[in-house]
Design a protein around this motif. Structure first.
Motif, PDB file in Angstrom:
ATOM      1  N   ARG A  34      30.316  -4.766  78.427  1.00 31.81           N
ATOM      2  CA  ARG A  34      30.138  -5.844  78.368  1.00 31.81           C
ATOM      3  C   ARG A  34      30.332  -7.023  77.125  1.00 31.81           C
ATOM      4  NH1 ARG A  34      23.773  -3.306  76.206  1.00 31.81           N
ATOM      5  NH2 ARG A  34      25.862  -1.590  75.534  1.00 31.81           N
ATOM      6  N   ILE A  35      31.620  -7.765  76.616  1.00 29.01           N
ATOM      7  CA  ILE A  35      32.147  -8.199  76.229  1.00 29.01           C
ATOM      8  C   ILE A  35      31.482  -8.795  75.119  1.00 29.01           C
ATOM      9  CG2 ILE A  35      34.773  -8.672  75.390  1.00 29.01           C
ATOM     10  CD1 ILE A  35      34.373  -5.723  76.005  1.00 29.01           C
ATOM     11  N   GLY A  36      31.453  -9.404  73.595  1.00 32.98           N
ATOM     12  CA  GLY A  36      31.097 -10.638  72.931  1.00 32.98           C
ATOM     13  C   GLY A  36      32.164 -11.950  73.009  1.00 32.98           C
ATOM     14  N   TYR A  37      32.328 -12.713  72.746  1.00 35.34           N
ATOM     15  CA  TYR A  37      33.347 -13.675  72.598  1.00 35.34           C
ATOM     16  C   TYR A  37      32.993 -15.226  72.191  1.00 35.34           C
ATOM     17  CZ  TYR A  37      32.752 -17.086  76.156  1.00 35.34           C
ATOM     18  OH  TYR A  37      31.961 -17.605  77.669  1.00 35.34           O
ATOM     19  N   MET A  74      28.814 -10.898  65.586  1.00 35.93           N
ATOM     20  CA  MET A  74      28.931  -8.779  64.529  1.00 35.93           C
ATOM     21  C   MET A  74      27.924  -8.708  64.589  1.00 35.93           C
ATOM     22  SD  MET A  74      31.909  -8.691  64.151  1.00 35.93           S
ATOM     23  CE  MET A  74      31.600  -7.390  63.029  1.00 35.93           C
ATOM     24  N   ASP A  75      26.468  -9.418  64.560  1.00 39.66           N
ATOM     25  CA  ASP A  75      24.763  -8.592  64.964  1.00 39.66           C
ATOM     26  C   ASP A  75      24.931  -8.019  66.142  1.00 39.66           C
ATOM     27  OD1 ASP A  75      22.358  -7.777  63.279  1.00 39.66           O
ATOM     28  OD2 ASP A  75      22.090  -9.436  65.294  1.00 39.66           O
ATOM     29  N   ALA A  76      25.434  -8.432  67.406  1.00 42.09           N
ATOM     30  CA  ALA A  76      24.790  -7.560  68.932  1.00 42.09           C
ATOM     31  C   ALA A  76      26.021  -6.723  68.516  1.00 42.09           C
ATOM     32  CB  ALA A  76      25.838  -8.698  69.204  1.00 42.09           C
ATOM     33  N   LEU A  77      26.940  -6.175  68.039  1.00 37.65           N
ATOM     34  CA  LEU A  77      28.378  -5.754  68.301  1.00 37.65           C
ATOM     35  C   LEU A  77      27.963  -3.986  67.342  1.00 37.65           C
ATOM     36  CD1 LEU A  77      30.946  -5.126  69.260  1.00 37.65           C
ATOM     37  CD2 LEU A  77      32.032  -5.837  66.576  1.00 37.65           C
ATOM     38  N   ASN A  78      27.287  -4.915  66.050  1.00 36.22           N
ATOM     39  CA  ASN A  78      26.795  -4.032  65.159  1.00 36.22           C
ATOM     40  C   ASN A  78      26.183  -2.804  65.270  1.00 36.22           C
ATOM     41  OD1 ASN A  78      29.325  -4.588  63.477  1.00 36.22           O
ATOM     42  ND2 ASN A  78      27.969  -5.553  62.068  1.00 36.22           N
ATOM     43  N   THR A  79      24.646  -3.916  66.375  1.00 41.51           N
ATOM     44  CA  THR A  79      24.598  -2.723  66.895  1.00 41.51           C
ATOM     45  C   THR A  79      24.204  -2.469  67.626  1.00 41.51           C
ATOM     46  OG1 THR A  79      22.577  -5.265  67.280  1.00 41.51           O
ATOM     47  CG2 THR A  79      22.354  -4.427  65.899  1.00 41.51           C
ATOM     48  N   GLY A  80      24.923  -2.183  68.853  1.00 44.46           N
ATOM     49  CA  GLY A  80      25.398  -1.898  70.240  1.00 44.46           C
ATOM     50  C   GLY A  80      25.257  -2.852  71.149  1.00 44.46           C
ATOM     51  N   ARG A  81      24.300  -3.835  71.042  1.00 45.20           N
ATOM     52  CA  ARG A  81      23.794  -4.750  72.886  1.00 45.20           C
ATOM     53  C   ARG A  81      24.775  -5.678  72.384  1.00 45.20           C
ATOM     54  NH1 ARG A  81      21.442  -9.375  70.662  1.00 45.20           N
ATOM     55  NH2 ARG A  81      21.739  -8.310  67.733  1.00 45.20           N
ATOM     56  N   ILE A  82      26.631  -4.411  72.370  1.00 45.51           N
ATOM     57  CA  ILE A  82      27.441  -5.104  72.933  1.00 45.51           C
ATOM     58  C   ILE A  82      28.445  -3.712  73.363  1.00 45.51           C
ATOM     59  CG2 ILE A  82      27.323  -8.304  73.646  1.00 45.51           C
ATOM     60  CD1 ILE A  82      29.054  -8.082  71.574  1.00 45.51           C
ATOM     61  N   LYS A  98      31.930  -0.514  56.661  1.00 40.48           N
ATOM     62  CA  LYS A  98      30.052  -0.330  56.033  1.00 40.48           C
ATOM     63  C   LYS A  98      30.139   0.740  56.980  1.00 40.48           C
ATOM     64  CE  LYS A  98      29.208  -5.187  54.430  1.00 40.48           C
ATOM     65  NZ  LYS A  98      28.729  -6.069  55.076  1.00 40.48           N
ATOM     66  N   GLY A  99      30.389   1.302  58.146  1.00 41.56           N
ATOM     67  CA  GLY A  99      30.351   2.600  59.032  1.00 41.56           C
ATOM     68  C   GLY A  99      30.058   2.180  60.310  1.00 41.56           C
ATOM     69  N   ILE A 100      30.073   1.163  60.822  1.00 36.87           N
ATOM     70  CA  ILE A 100      29.986   1.096  62.554  1.00 36.87           C
ATOM     71  C   ILE A 100      31.147   1.433  62.808  1.00 36.87           C
ATOM     72  CG2 ILE A 100      30.023  -0.726  63.748  1.00 36.87           C
ATOM     73  CD1 ILE A 100      27.284  -0.785  62.155  1.00 36.87           C
ATOM     74  N   ASP A 101      31.572   2.180  63.322  1.00 38.96           N
ATOM     75  CA  ASP A 101      31.994   3.066  64.094  1.00 38.96           C
ATOM     76  C   ASP A 101      33.172   1.701  65.851  1.00 38.96           C
ATOM     77  OD1 ASP A 101      33.992   4.788  64.754  1.00 38.96           O
ATOM     78  OD2 ASP A 101      32.783   6.752  65.993  1.00 38.96           O
ATOM     79  N   VAL A 216      37.689  -5.629  70.096  1.00 38.08           N
ATOM     80  CA  VAL A 216      37.932  -3.884  69.353  1.00 38.08           C
ATOM     81  C   VAL A 216      36.525  -3.262  70.629  1.00 38.08           C
ATOM     82  CG1 VAL A 216      38.156  -4.673  67.143  1.00 38.08           C
ATOM     83  CG2 VAL A 216      36.245  -4.510  67.953  1.00 38.08           C
ATOM     84  N   LEU A 217      36.830  -2.099  70.492  1.00 37.72           N
ATOM     85  CA  LEU A 217      36.103  -1.360  71.359  1.00 37.72           C
ATOM     86  C   LEU A 217      34.438  -0.675  70.368  1.00 37.72           C
ATOM     87  CD1 LEU A 217      37.090  -0.682  74.229  1.00 37.72           C
ATOM     88  CD2 LEU A 217      36.052  -2.160  74.271  1.00 37.72           C
ATOM     89  N   ARG A 218      33.612   0.014  70.956  1.00 42.47           N
ATOM     90  CA  ARG A 218      32.843   0.679  69.963  1.00 42.47           C
ATOM     91  C   ARG A 218      33.109   2.180  70.512  1.00 42.47           C
ATOM     92  NH1 ARG A 218      27.501  -0.388  67.534  1.00 42.47           N
ATOM     93  NH2 ARG A 218      26.802   0.991  68.202  1.00 42.47           N
ATOM     94  N   SER A 219      32.944   3.186  69.135  1.00 48.14           N
ATOM     95  CA  SER A 219      33.829   4.438  69.562  1.00 48.14           C
ATOM     96  C   SER A 219      32.841   4.854  70.491  1.00 48.14           C
ATOM     97  CB  SER A 219      34.101   4.840  68.892  1.00 48.14           C
ATOM     98  OG  SER A 219      34.326   4.651  67.791  1.00 48.14           O
TER      99      SER A 219
END
Length: 320
Positions: A34-37, A74-82, A98-101, A216-219
């Motif tokens: 799931r990729i946001g754009y 960014m809210d969706a990315l930071n919270t893992g919804r994407i 801020k600590g988002i991996d 970017v991808l979540r780790s």
């Protein structure tokens, strides 16, 4: 009765074993990322990878999720919804700070950030005291504004920068609410096509190899699905090459990735694509270190992540 139950249970067990050996079990789970754009020209490699996902993803699938603003994305990315996003480099760096991996794995594009001005502006000095629109304070566009002013002997305080949704910028320029804007494509080309403004500079004329959008991808996604992450990034790199070779006049409208994801006419798209490139999406350390330095100098970040902490180019090595 007990004997009958035991016989029936034995038969069911045997049937299960036979079906399993014949491939009668549950089908393997589909690989999905799931990729946001945001609907901008800068995200073109995603559009092409989605269009040709059967070719690139080895049976996997991309779910492209459209957002109306960088804040929502960014809210969706930071919270893992994407699982990842094509996003402004500076916003992704701030999230990592801020600590988002997150891991930066490829650029979204190169160049393609025009400084559009009203017709009465002939040089940067004419912008002194004027209002200039940018999409976000944490953006390449804000950094380009500062550098352009410095090059002309002015300071950031000599203009009035305002954040504004990109789609609103051409109209704001036409109505005189702003005197200039710096933004992602296709909104620069749109302003020129509508004759509401003209290009004063292209981004590469202010700063060569300035970084703007990044994939970017979540780790956690990379760690859980390393092989599919590699397949996705390899396909993304190839999709960038396909986007670079795109000709607006030779695509069938129903199979055209740009026309599926961007609501712009051929004139605007042709102009926009002439300012941007997608064939080299590697993140160079020198360019990244310059971006880190500028963020600190402008007071936009205290401790931006280092190249080693944030950038992962191993996907490129595997793709070669």
């Amino acid at each position: 009765m007990n004997r009958e139950k035991r016989t029936w249970a034995s038969l069911m067990l045997a049937l299960t074993v036979i079906l399993s050996s014949c491939g009668g079990g549950a089908p393997p789970e589909e690989k999905v990322i799931r990729i946001g754009y945001l609907p901008i020209t800068h995200a073109a490699p995603l559009y092409f990878e989605k269009q040709f996902e059967d070719q690139y993803l080895n049976g996997g699938r991309i779910e492209l999720i459209r957002f109306g603003s960088w804040i929502e994305l960014m809210d969706a990315l930071n919270t893992g919804r994407i699982d990842g996003a094509s996003v402004l480099f500076e916003l992704a760096m701030k999230a990592r700070e801020k600590g988002i991996d997150l891991k930066a794995v490829a650029l979204g594009h190169r160049d393609g950030n025009a400084v559009v001005v009203s017709h009465d502006v002939e040089e940067v000095a004419d912008l002194k005291g004027a209002t200039v629109a940018i999409p976000h304070t944490l953006s390449a566009h804000n950094l380009l504004l500062d550098e352009m002013l410095q090059n002309a002997g002015l300071t950031y305080e000599d203009v009035n920068p305002v954040e504004m949704p990109p789609a609103e910028m051409p109209a704001a320029l036409s109505e005189g609410r702003i005197s200039s804007y710096i933004v992602a494509e296709p909104f620069g080309a749109l302003g020129v096509s509508l004759n509401t403004g003209k290009v004063l500079f292209q981004s590469n004329e202010i700063r060569a190899n300035s970084l703007c959008c990044v994939l970017v991808l979540r780790s956690d996604f990379i760690e859980q699905q390393p092989e599919f992450a590699q397949t996705f990034v390899t396909g993304y790199i190839e999709a960038g090459k396909k986007a670079e070779a795109y000709d607006v006049h030779t695509h069938d409208e129903h199979e055209d990735p740009f026309k599926q994801f961007l609501n712009v006419d051929e004139e605007v798209l042709t102009l926009s694509l002439g300012w941007i490139s997608y064939d080299n999406l590697r993140i160079d350390q020198e360019d990244y270190e310059y971006l880190r330095q500028r963020l600190v100098e402008m007071g936009l970040s205290e401790n931006p992540p280092t190249y080693e902490e944030f950038v992962d180019q191993s996907f490129f090595e595997e793709a070669m």
